[in-house]
Structure formats: structure tokens, C-alpha cells
Design a protein around this motif. Structure first.
Motif, PDB file in Angstrom:
ATOM      1  N   ASN A 249     -18.828   0.805  -6.050  1.00 50.78           N
ATOM      2  CA  ASN A 249     -17.733   0.706  -7.021  1.00 50.78           C
ATOM      3  C   ASN A 249     -17.058   2.054  -7.255  1.00 50.78           C
ATOM      4  N   VAL A 250     -17.826   3.141  -7.195  1.00 51.02           N
ATOM      5  CA  VAL A 250     -17.222   4.475  -7.325  1.00 51.02           C
ATOM      6  C   VAL A 250     -16.261   4.729  -6.166  1.00 51.02           C
ATOM      7  N   LEU A 251     -16.686   4.367  -4.955  1.00 48.62           N
ATOM      8  CA  LEU A 251     -15.810   4.524  -3.792  1.00 48.62           C
ATOM      9  C   LEU A 251     -14.568   3.637  -3.929  1.00 48.62           C
ATOM     10  N   LEU A 252     -14.773   2.422  -4.427  1.00 54.98           N
ATOM     11  CA  LEU A 252     -13.642   1.504  -4.612  1.00 54.98           C
ATOM     12  C   LEU A 252     -12.629   2.070  -5.597  1.00 54.98           C
ATOM     13  N   GLU A 253     -13.106   2.650  -6.694  1.00 60.53           N
ATOM     14  CA  GLU A 253     -12.200   3.225  -7.690  1.00 60.53           C
ATOM     15  C   GLU A 253     -11.360   4.342  -7.083  1.00 60.53           C
TER      16      GLU A 253
ATOM     17  N   LEU B 167     -10.530   4.630  -3.924  1.00 61.07           N
ATOM     18  CA  LEU B 167      -9.559   3.998  -3.021  1.00 61.07           C
ATOM     19  C   LEU B 167      -8.410   3.361  -3.796  1.00 61.07           C
ATOM     20  N   ILE B 168      -8.748   2.660  -4.864  1.00 60.55           N
ATOM     21  CA  ILE B 168      -7.724   1.976  -5.659  1.00 60.55           C
ATOM     22  C   ILE B 168      -6.764   2.973  -6.282  1.00 60.55           C
ATOM     23  N   GLU B 169      -7.305   4.079  -6.775  1.00 63.59           N
ATOM     24  CA  GLU B 169      -6.458   5.110  -7.387  1.00 63.59           C
ATOM     25  C   GLU B 169      -5.489   5.694  -6.366  1.00 63.59           C
ATOM     26  N   LEU B 170      -6.002   5.962  -5.168  1.00 63.91           N
ATOM     27  CA  LEU B 170      -5.135   6.507  -4.126  1.00 63.91           C
ATOM     28  C   LEU B 170      -4.101   5.479  -3.691  1.00 63.91           C
ATOM     29  N   ARG B 171      -4.514   4.218  -3.599  1.00 65.57           N
ATOM     30  CA  ARG B 171      -3.556   3.163  -3.238  1.00 65.57           C
ATOM     31  C   ARG B 171      -2.444   3.044  -4.266  1.00 65.57           C
ATOM     32  N   ALA B 172      -2.787   3.159  -5.545  1.00 65.55           N
ATOM     33  CA  ALA B 172      -1.790   3.056  -6.604  1.00 65.55           C
ATOM     34  C   ALA B 172      -0.745   4.155  -6.479  1.00 65.55           C
ATOM     35  N   LEU B 173      -1.195   5.352  -6.159  1.00 68.09           N
ATOM     36  CA  LEU B 173      -0.255   6.460  -5.973  1.00 68.09           C
ATOM     37  C   LEU B 173       0.664   6.214  -4.777  1.00 68.09           C
TER      38      LEU B 173
ATOM     39  N   GLN C 135     -14.478  10.357   2.503  1.00 67.99           N
ATOM     40  CA  GLN C 135     -15.265  10.268   3.735  1.00 67.99           C
ATOM     41  C   GLN C 135     -16.663  10.844   3.545  1.00 67.99           C
ATOM     42  N   GLN C 136     -16.753  11.965   2.873  1.00 69.53           N
ATOM     43  CA  GLN C 136     -18.055  12.588   2.636  1.00 69.53           C
ATOM     44  C   GLN C 136     -18.944  11.696   1.771  1.00 69.53           C
ATOM     45  N   SER C 137     -18.364  11.133   0.725  1.00 73.20           N
ATOM     46  CA  SER C 137     -19.135  10.231  -0.143  1.00 73.20           C
ATOM     47  C   SER C 137     -19.566   8.990   0.617  1.00 73.20           C
ATOM     48  N   LEU C 138     -18.672   8.480   1.440  1.00 73.16           N
ATOM     49  CA  LEU C 138     -18.971   7.287   2.226  1.00 73.16           C
ATOM     50  C   LEU C 138     -20.104   7.560   3.211  1.00 73.16           C
ATOM     51  N   ALA C 139     -20.112   8.742   3.801  1.00 76.11           N
ATOM     52  CA  ALA C 139     -21.170   9.102   4.746  1.00 76.11           C
ATOM     53  C   ALA C 139     -22.528   9.140   4.051  1.00 76.11           C
ATOM     54  N   ARG C 140     -22.565   9.658   2.811  1.00 78.33           N
ATOM     55  CA  ARG C 140     -23.827   9.700   2.072  1.00 78.33           C
ATOM     56  C   ARG C 140     -24.319   8.292   1.726  1.00 78.33           C
TER      57      ARG C 140
ATOM     58  N   GLU D 130      -3.718   0.759   5.861  1.00 70.43           N
ATOM     59  CA  GLU D 130      -5.100   1.103   6.212  1.00 70.43           C
ATOM     60  C   GLU D 130      -5.970   1.264   4.960  1.00 70.43           C
ATOM     61  N   LEU D 131      -5.379   1.787   3.902  1.00 71.19           N
ATOM     62  CA  LEU D 131      -6.130   1.876   2.642  1.00 71.19           C
ATOM     63  C   LEU D 131      -6.447   0.491   2.099  1.00 71.19           C
ATOM     64  N   ARG D 132      -5.513  -0.429   2.222  1.00 71.13           N
ATOM     65  CA  ARG D 132      -5.756  -1.803   1.761  1.00 71.13           C
ATOM     66  C   ARG D 132      -6.895  -2.447   2.550  1.00 71.13           C
ATOM     67  N   LEU D 133      -6.889  -2.246   3.863  1.00 68.52           N
ATOM     68  CA  LEU D 133      -7.948  -2.806   4.700  1.00 68.52           C
ATOM     69  C   LEU D 133      -9.299  -2.159   4.383  1.00 68.52           C
ATOM     70  N   ALA D 134      -9.289  -0.863   4.104  1.00 65.42           N
ATOM     71  CA  ALA D 134     -10.532  -0.173   3.729  1.00 65.42           C
ATOM     72  C   ALA D 134     -11.082  -0.728   2.422  1.00 65.42           C
ATOM     73  N   GLN D 135     -10.191  -0.971   1.457  1.00 66.11           N
ATOM     74  CA  GLN D 135     -10.629  -1.524   0.170  1.00 66.11           C
ATOM     75  C   GLN D 135     -11.212  -2.919   0.345  1.00 66.11           C
TER      76      GLN D 135
END
Length: 458
Positions: A169-173, A175-181, A209-214, A426-431
Motif C-alpha cells: 500500500n505504501v508503494l501504491l500511494e 504511484l497514485i501520487e505520481l499519477r495524479a501529478l 524502484q529501490q523500495s520495490l526491490a526491497r 505505464e504508471l497506470r499499468l504498474a498500479q
């Protein structure tokens, strides 16, 4: 008999108007047997079944009554009112004596009172649909039940308590914030704002990416805890495969003799190394033969090799890799990881060691005396990709695929900048890929596949 309590209303709408019931304890004899019921208006149900008024979350000693008023069994009845229950609906838990016959009699009485038999996983599925659990937590329920090691059980509890979901959910937030911008920039192209610089798009994605890798690393470790590593022991007859299996397992699972071809079928054992389940499969020796039974055994050997994560090819340390071993090596699947083991160093006068061999790693050991066994154990863990960690959460193959898809779309998004329309897609597909882990965007067929693997009563 006490006065009948006021009628509790049944839900007027929702996906689950029916009351369901199932035996929640294992089949067979036991000191206690539990039947779980979920639905609406269950105080009426409990009154008819027991003639007792119930207080929420309080165990009440009752007689469970048949239609003619006779007693089926005596035990405890607990009422969990909606929404403060596992499923989010009214729930009754009947704790009686754990005999198979009495449990079936009590279940039949519940069905006569209007409940229907629950489908596999239906209680947990209702908990998911009623917002009590997300999909990753729901899957952790069955992972906890199926845990083969204490490490796996602890990791499943972390996922059940929401650690994995919180990370997602942290990663989703982010992504969503970046998508909104991005979407705001696309909607107002006349604004003279340098989006890439003002929004720190590159920096945000790199941190993501770093958070996702962890998260992926922790999930991969959890996947190993859940599924383990499938290892096939292969080689010529009488090279010590059965001795190696027995040494790894710490027990005499396979018959060991000096007669070649003693093992004619696969022998399986599951053990654990540092909490990782290791599924070891001893197979029939691979060699030319006219014996029909040996041929069948070797066919099964090759089928096991096709499904393996790792193959351990055994050879005699005195003779090394010969023509017969090279024939086996040539037939191994190209993608399959392997370790070559030179066994019987006690007869060859060699030392236990780990060294490089053409095409892969090699270990010299003695299955008979245990020299070099720890080297093999550690290399198996290394091949699996395991490293000790305290914060691992249990994960499944679909979770890893979703995380890998998310990572791929983020990498593509970086490559698309500064083409904002393609970047946004691509951000939408990632989300969407990431959200599938917790079920925020889950297809019905996926839900059916997941919950259909649960036991009835869970």
C-alpha cells in the motif's frame, strides 16, 4: 426456559444473504469439535438451537437440541455480532465433543435450521468481501495452516497481520501520487510548468524502484519458505544417492546396499535447512538396461528432473565424470540449476571441498561419514537465493509475478520520459499490477481459484 430474545434483523442487501455452516476442525476423533456458522440474524438461530440467550463474545454452556427437543450434544456456544467477527457478519461458533458422528449430527441440525454447507474457503472469502481482510491477508490464512516450518509459520503470521499489505500500500500511494501529478499536467497543458523537474519524476521513480526491490527480496524469501526447493538426486546406480538422502534427512529412509539398482522408484523426503523446506527426491539410477521395472523407474526419474529446481548429479570420486555421466548431463534441461557431487571421498583419499566444475559447481563429500554435507546444504540455500532475515513475510508465485510486472512497467515508464502520455499509461499499468496483490483490482476468476484451494470451514 428463558424468554426468547428480540429478533435480530437480517441484512437487506449485500453479496451474502445466506447463512452458511461447516465443521471447522479436522475430520476424525478429538476432544473438541467446532462448527462455524456465518450469516445474518443468528441470535434467532442460536435460540432455536439451544434455547439460551447469548451475550456477545461470551462462551455459554448449552445443550444443542434436535427438532424434537432432545439433546444432540452439550458444549459451548459463542456469538460474534456483525461487524465484529472474522467474516464481518453474525458468526456462531459451536464447540462440542469431537466425535465424527456427533459433529455430523450437529451440522445436519444446523442445515435443517436453514443454513447451507459452506464451500471451500467461503468464510475467508466473506471476510475479504466484507473488508475484514485484503487478498494477501486471506491467502496468508491458508499459508499459516500449511506452514511446514516454524519460520514459515512466523512469516505467514506477519502477512496475516498486514505487514506485506502495508508495504504494498505504501508503494501504491507513491504511484497514485505520481499519477495524479502526471494527469494534472496532461489536463492543463497550458500551464507553463516543467513537470519533470517540479514533480521530481525521475527521483520519485528511482526511489520507488529501490523500495520495490526491497519488497521483492522479502517476498522472494517468503516464497521459498512457502514452497521450498525441489532437489532431485540423479546419477549412475550405486554412486550413493540413497546414502546421501539418508544423510541429509538424518534417517534411514532409503535402502542402502552394495547391489546396483536397489532403488527402482523415487523416494521422497522433506527436511528443512534454516527454515527452508527442502524436498529431496532420490531416484532410480540412470543407465542402459533391459529390465522393465528399471526402465519404468528411470522414466519416473526423468519426469522428476523436469519438475525440479535443482538436480544434484552424483559421481564416484574415484572415477570422476565419465561417459555415462556426460550422457546424463547432455540430457538435463538447459535451464535447470545443478550441483555435481563427487561422493565416496573416504575411498578416494580426497578432502571435502567445494570447487568449480565445467558447467557448474562441484562438491566433494562422503555421504557415508557426513564429511562435506554441510557444504552441500549451504550451496543448496545459495542456489535457492536464501539469506537469513527477520522480517520476511510469506508470499506466493502470483505476488512475485505482480511485483515483477510492476517493476517492468516502472522501468518502461522511465524510458518513456518525457513522453507524458506514454509515461502515464505505464504508471497506470504498474498500479494495476501492484494492486492485484491485495485485491483492490481483482478478477472474479482469480478469487475463485484462490479461495477454492481452502479447506471447508475456513
Amino acid at each position: 426456559m428463558a424468554e426468547k430474545p428480540p429478533t435480530t434483523p437480517r441484512p437487506d442487501s449485500g453479496p451474502y444473504p445466506e447463512t452458511i455452516a461447516a465443521i471447522a476442525t479436522a475430520t476424525g476423533r478429538g476432544g473438541i469439535g467446532v462448527i462455524r456458522i456465518s450469516g445474518g440474524g443468528l441470535l434467532d438461530f442460536a435460540w432455536t438451537l439451544s434455547g439460551k440467550q447469548l451475550r456477545a463474545r461470551t462462551a455459554t454452556l448449552v445443550d444443542f437440541r434436535a427438532a424434537d427437543g432432545s439433546s444432540i450434544d452439550s458444549g459451548l456456544l459463542i456469538y460474534f455480532p456483525a461487524p465484529y467477527s472474522f467474516t464481518g457478519e453474525d458468526v456462531l461458533e459451536l464447540q462440542g465433543h469431537g466425535g465424527a458422528v456427533v459433529m455430523q449430527m450437529l451440522l445436519a441440525r444446523c442445515l435443517d435450521l436453514g443454513a447451507r454447507l459452506a464451500e471451500p474457503g467461503e468464510f475467508t472469502r466473506r471476510a475479504y468481501h466484507n473488508g475484514k481482510l485484503d487478498l494477501a491477508q486471506a491467502e496468508a490464512v491458508i499459508d499459516l495452516i500449511d506452514a511446514a516450518t516454524t519460520t514459515a509459520a512466523r512469516s505467514a503470521v506477519r502477512s496475516l497481520q498486514g505487514e506485506f499489505s502495508n508495504e504494498v500500500n505504501v508503494l501504491l500511494e507513491q504511484l497514485i501520487e505520481l499519477r495524479a501529478l502526471v494527469e494534472a499536467t496532461l489536463d492543463f497543458p497550458e500551464e507553463e510548468v516543467d513537470f519533470l523537474e517540479a514533480a521530481d519524476a525521475y527521483g520519485r521513480l528511482e526511489r520507488l524502484q529501490q523500495s520495490l526491490a526491497r519488497v521483492f527480496d522479502r517476498a522472494h524469501q517468503g516464497r521459498l519458505l512457502q514452497s521450498g526447493l525441489h532437489v532431485v538426486l540423479a546419477g549412475q546406480p550405486n554412486v550413493g544417492k540413497s546414502s546421501l538422502l539418508n544423510r541429509l534427512a538424518g534417517d534411514d529412509l532409503a535402502i542402502v546396499t552394495s547391489v546396483a539398482g536397489t532403488t527402482r522408484d523415487v523416494v521422497r523426503s522433506t527436511l528443512q535447512i534454516e527454515g527452508i523446506p527442502l524436498h529431496i527426491i532420490d531416484t532410480a539410477g540412470l543407465h542402459a538396461t533391459e529390465d522393465e521395472i528399471e526402465k519404468i523407474g528411470m522414466e519416473r526419474t526423468w519426469r522428476e528432473i523436469e519438475r525440479a529446481d535443482v538436480v544434484v548429479l552424483l559421481a564416484d570420486a574415484r572415477s570422476g565424470i565419465g561417459t555415462a555421466e556426460r550422457v546424463i548431463l547432455d540430457q538435463l534441461p538447459a535451464h535447470l540449476r545443478r550441483i555435481t557431487v563427487f561422493n565416496k571421498i573416504d575411498l578416494a583419499g580426497h578432502q571435502a571441498e567445494c570447487h568449480d566444475e565445467a558447467g557448474g559447481l562441484a562438491i566433494s563429500l562422503s555421504a557415508k561419514y557426513g564429511e562435506g554435507i554441510e557444504l552441500l546444504r549451504q550451496q543448496l540455500l545459495k542456489i535457492a537465493g536464501w539469506h537469513p532475515a527477520e522480517d520476511v513475510f510469506i508470499a506466493r508465485e502470483r505476488h512475485l509475478r505482480a511485483l515483477a510486472d510492476t517493476r517492468k512497467h516502472i522501468e518502461t515508464a522511465l524510458a518513456r520520459l518525457p513522453e507524458l502520455e506514454l509515461f502515464a499509461e505505464e504508471l497506470r499499468l504498474a498500479q494495476a499490477a501492484l494492486a492485484s496483490i491485495t485485491g483492490k483490482f481483482g478478477a472474479d476468476d482469480l478469487l475463485g481459484e484462490i479461495f477454492g484451494r481452502f479447506c471447508i470451514g475456513k
